[in-house]
Design a protein around this motif. Structure first.
Motif, PDB file in Angstrom:
ATOM      1  N   ALA A  12       0.707  -1.311  -0.137  1.00 36.05           N
ATOM      2  CA  ALA A  12      -0.163   0.023  -0.078  1.00 36.05           C
ATOM      3  C   ALA A  12       0.817   1.199  -0.024  1.00 36.05           C
ATOM      4  O   ALA A  12       1.949   1.351   0.413  1.00 36.05           O
ATOM      5  N   VAL A  13       0.359   2.353  -0.552  1.00 38.44           N
ATOM      6  CA  VAL A  13       0.936   3.531  -0.466  1.00 38.44           C
ATOM      7  C   VAL A  13      -0.068   4.444   0.522  1.00 38.44           C
ATOM      8  O   VAL A  13      -1.070   4.507   0.205  1.00 38.44           O
ATOM      9  N   VAL A  14       0.354   5.171   1.260  1.00 38.54           N
ATOM     10  CA  VAL A  14      -0.294   6.176   2.408  1.00 38.54           C
ATOM     11  C   VAL A  14       0.072   7.508   2.093  1.00 38.54           C
ATOM     12  O   VAL A  14       1.382   7.769   2.291  1.00 38.54           O
ATOM     13  N   LEU A  15      -0.902   8.160   1.776  1.00 43.91           N
ATOM     14  CA  LEU A  15      -0.665   9.756   1.796  1.00 43.91           C
ATOM     15  C   LEU A  15      -0.495  10.218   3.249  1.00 43.91           C
ATOM     16  O   LEU A  15      -1.548  10.201   4.184  1.00 43.91           O
ATOM     17  N   LEU A  16       0.697  10.782   3.821  1.00 44.02           N
ATOM     18  CA  LEU A  16       1.017  11.396   5.001  1.00 44.02           C
ATOM     19  C   LEU A  16       1.345  12.652   5.095  1.00 44.02           C
ATOM     20  O   LEU A  16       2.475  13.072   4.560  1.00 44.02           O
ATOM     21  N   SER A  17       0.547  13.441   5.717  1.00 45.38           N
ATOM     22  CA  SER A  17       0.636  14.820   5.915  1.00 45.38           C
ATOM     23  C   SER A  17       1.361  14.929   7.305  1.00 45.38           C
ATOM     24  O   SER A  17       2.062  16.079   7.351  1.00 45.38           O
TER      25      SER A  17
ATOM     26  N   CYS B 150      -4.110   6.544   9.345  1.00 46.16           N
ATOM     27  CA  CYS B 150      -4.490   5.715   8.303  1.00 46.16           C
ATOM     28  C   CYS B 150      -3.012   5.007   7.906  1.00 46.16           C
ATOM     29  O   CYS B 150      -3.202   3.703   7.507  1.00 46.16           O
ATOM     30  N   LEU B 151      -1.809   5.719   8.367  1.00 45.80           N
ATOM     31  CA  LEU B 151      -0.582   4.880   8.372  1.00 45.80           C
ATOM     32  C   LEU B 151      -0.559   3.486   9.167  1.00 45.80           C
ATOM     33  O   LEU B 151      -0.218   2.603   8.725  1.00 45.80           O
TER      34      LEU B 151
ATOM     35  N   ILE C 157       7.440  10.394  12.261  1.00 43.69           N
ATOM     36  CA  ILE C 157       6.512   9.231  12.417  1.00 43.69           C
ATOM     37  C   ILE C 157       6.637   8.009  11.600  1.00 43.69           C
ATOM     38  O   ILE C 157       6.602   6.933  12.014  1.00 43.69           O
ATOM     39  N   ALA C 158       7.007   8.345  10.372  1.00 43.04           N
ATOM     40  CA  ALA C 158       7.347   7.229   9.270  1.00 43.04           C
ATOM     41  C   ALA C 158       8.718   6.486   9.921  1.00 43.04           C
ATOM     42  O   ALA C 158       8.658   5.329   9.866  1.00 43.04           O
ATOM     43  N   GLU C 159       9.345   7.208  10.469  1.00 41.23           N
ATOM     44  CA  GLU C 159      10.742   6.556  11.094  1.00 41.23           C
ATOM     45  C   GLU C 159      10.173   5.549  12.238  1.00 41.23           C
ATOM     46  O   GLU C 159      10.791   4.379  12.394  1.00 41.23           O
TER      47      GLU C 159
ATOM     48  N   ILE D 101      -4.040   2.582  -2.566  1.00 38.87           N
ATOM     49  CA  ILE D 101      -3.471   3.816  -1.942  1.00 38.87           C
ATOM     50  C   ILE D 101      -4.531   4.221  -0.884  1.00 38.87           C
ATOM     51  O   ILE D 101      -5.974   4.035  -0.772  1.00 38.87           O
ATOM     52  N   VAL D 102      -4.038   4.514   0.282  1.00 41.15           N
ATOM     53  CA  VAL D 102      -4.845   5.029   1.439  1.00 41.15           C
ATOM     54  C   VAL D 102      -4.755   6.522   1.798  1.00 41.15           C
ATOM     55  O   VAL D 102      -3.657   7.082   1.728  1.00 41.15           O
ATOM     56  N   ILE D 103      -5.917   7.030   1.734  1.00 44.65           N
ATOM     57  CA  ILE D 103      -6.019   8.534   2.112  1.00 44.65           C
ATOM     58  C   ILE D 103      -6.856   8.687   3.006  1.00 44.65           C
ATOM     59  O   ILE D 103      -8.040   8.167   3.124  1.00 44.65           O
ATOM     60  N   GLY D 104      -6.851   9.720   4.207  1.00 45.58           N
ATOM     61  CA  GLY D 104      -7.416   9.852   5.197  1.00 45.58           C
ATOM     62  C   GLY D 104      -8.594  10.686   5.074  1.00 45.58           C
ATOM     63  O   GLY D 104      -8.883  11.658   6.007  1.00 45.58           O
TER      64      GLY D 104
END
Length: 249
Positions: A16-21, A29-30, A61-63, A140-143
């Motif tokens: 999956a690909v997550v849009l991460l703001s 969502c992540l 957060i991704a780390e 693709i995941v979007i919040g």
């Protein structure tokens, strides 16, 4: 408490690909995607927004989540048309009644607020679509949400369904039988329900930044629309708001 459920056990072998703001919704969502899919790529954008504090949060957060993270540079700000990219425009306050000592530019709930960035989700999802193809991602995941949100047209279920249809017409993956889906786990959740879901997945909301006009230290203004929705959500869940504010509103 909102619980995560797998619709299909085979999703555990998919990507999956997550849009991460870096905000509350995208981080939820992540973690939702991490619990659901084999590998996750987080995708953030430096698009000329008012502050980069959210990108710093997204990277951290991704780390912590242990996922791949990409930051794409695009200059939406040169187009104008939004208070999130044009510093000459005023970011409206979210709730005048709660903060009577401040000057307010109150949002008309029947209108799209000026924090809407023209075509932003379409641009972001298009990049996510390309990343999905090169990373063999199925989702693709979007919040986006239809419950607690600011009235943006590109958060509606009809828009998401239309983009998914287009994605499967316009990509090699789609036309060769590898269906791409746009996942919106928060679509029917209130902000409080989103927080409950995130807590069940181990999200540390103190790390997230949702404010439209956070300062260089990541401190939230406490009065914009995003801050108002966030504060309301924590109040409804009945837990302390972990947001770091510039001053107590």
């Amino acid at each position: 408490m909102t619980n995560i459920k797998l619709n299909n056990p085979t999703e555990k072998t998919q990507n999956a690909v997550v849009l991460l703001s870096g905000g509350l919704d995208s981080v939820t969502c992540l973690y939702w995607a991490k619990a659901r899919y084999a590998t996750v790529t987080a995708l953030s954008f430096d698009y000329g927004q008012r502050h980069n504090s959210e990108l710093v949060a997204a990277k951290t957060i991704a780390e912590l989540a242990g996922v791949n993270h990409r930051i794409i540079d695009i200059d939406i700000a040169q187009l104008g048309g939004s208070s999130l990219t044009d510093h000459s425009m005023i970011v409206p306050d979210g709730d005048a009644d709660k903060f009577p000592n401040k000057k307010h530019d109150v949002i008309d709930n029947d209108a799209i607020p000026n924090t809407y960035v023209p075509a932003r989700n379409t641009i972001f999802l298009s990049y996510a679509l390309a990343v999905a193809e090169v990373t063999d991602a199925n989702h693709i995941v979007i919040g986006v949400s239809s419950v607690d949100y600011s009235g943006y047209p590109d958060c509606r279920p009809e828009y998401i369904a239309a983009f998914e249809h287009m994605a499967n017409l316009a990509t090699k993956a789609g036309v060769t039988g590898h269906h791409l889906s746009i996942q919106t786990p928060l679509q029917q959740l209130s902000k409080a329900q989103t927080i409950e879901l995130g807590l069940s997945l181990g999200v540390d909301y103190g790390q997230t930044i949702s404010c439209y006009q956070a300062d260089s230290h990541g401190l939230a203004c406490g009065v914009c629309d995003s801050c108002a929705l966030r504060r309301q959500g924590f109040a409804q869940v009945g837990i302390a708001d972990p947001t770091h504010y510039q001053s107590q509103p």
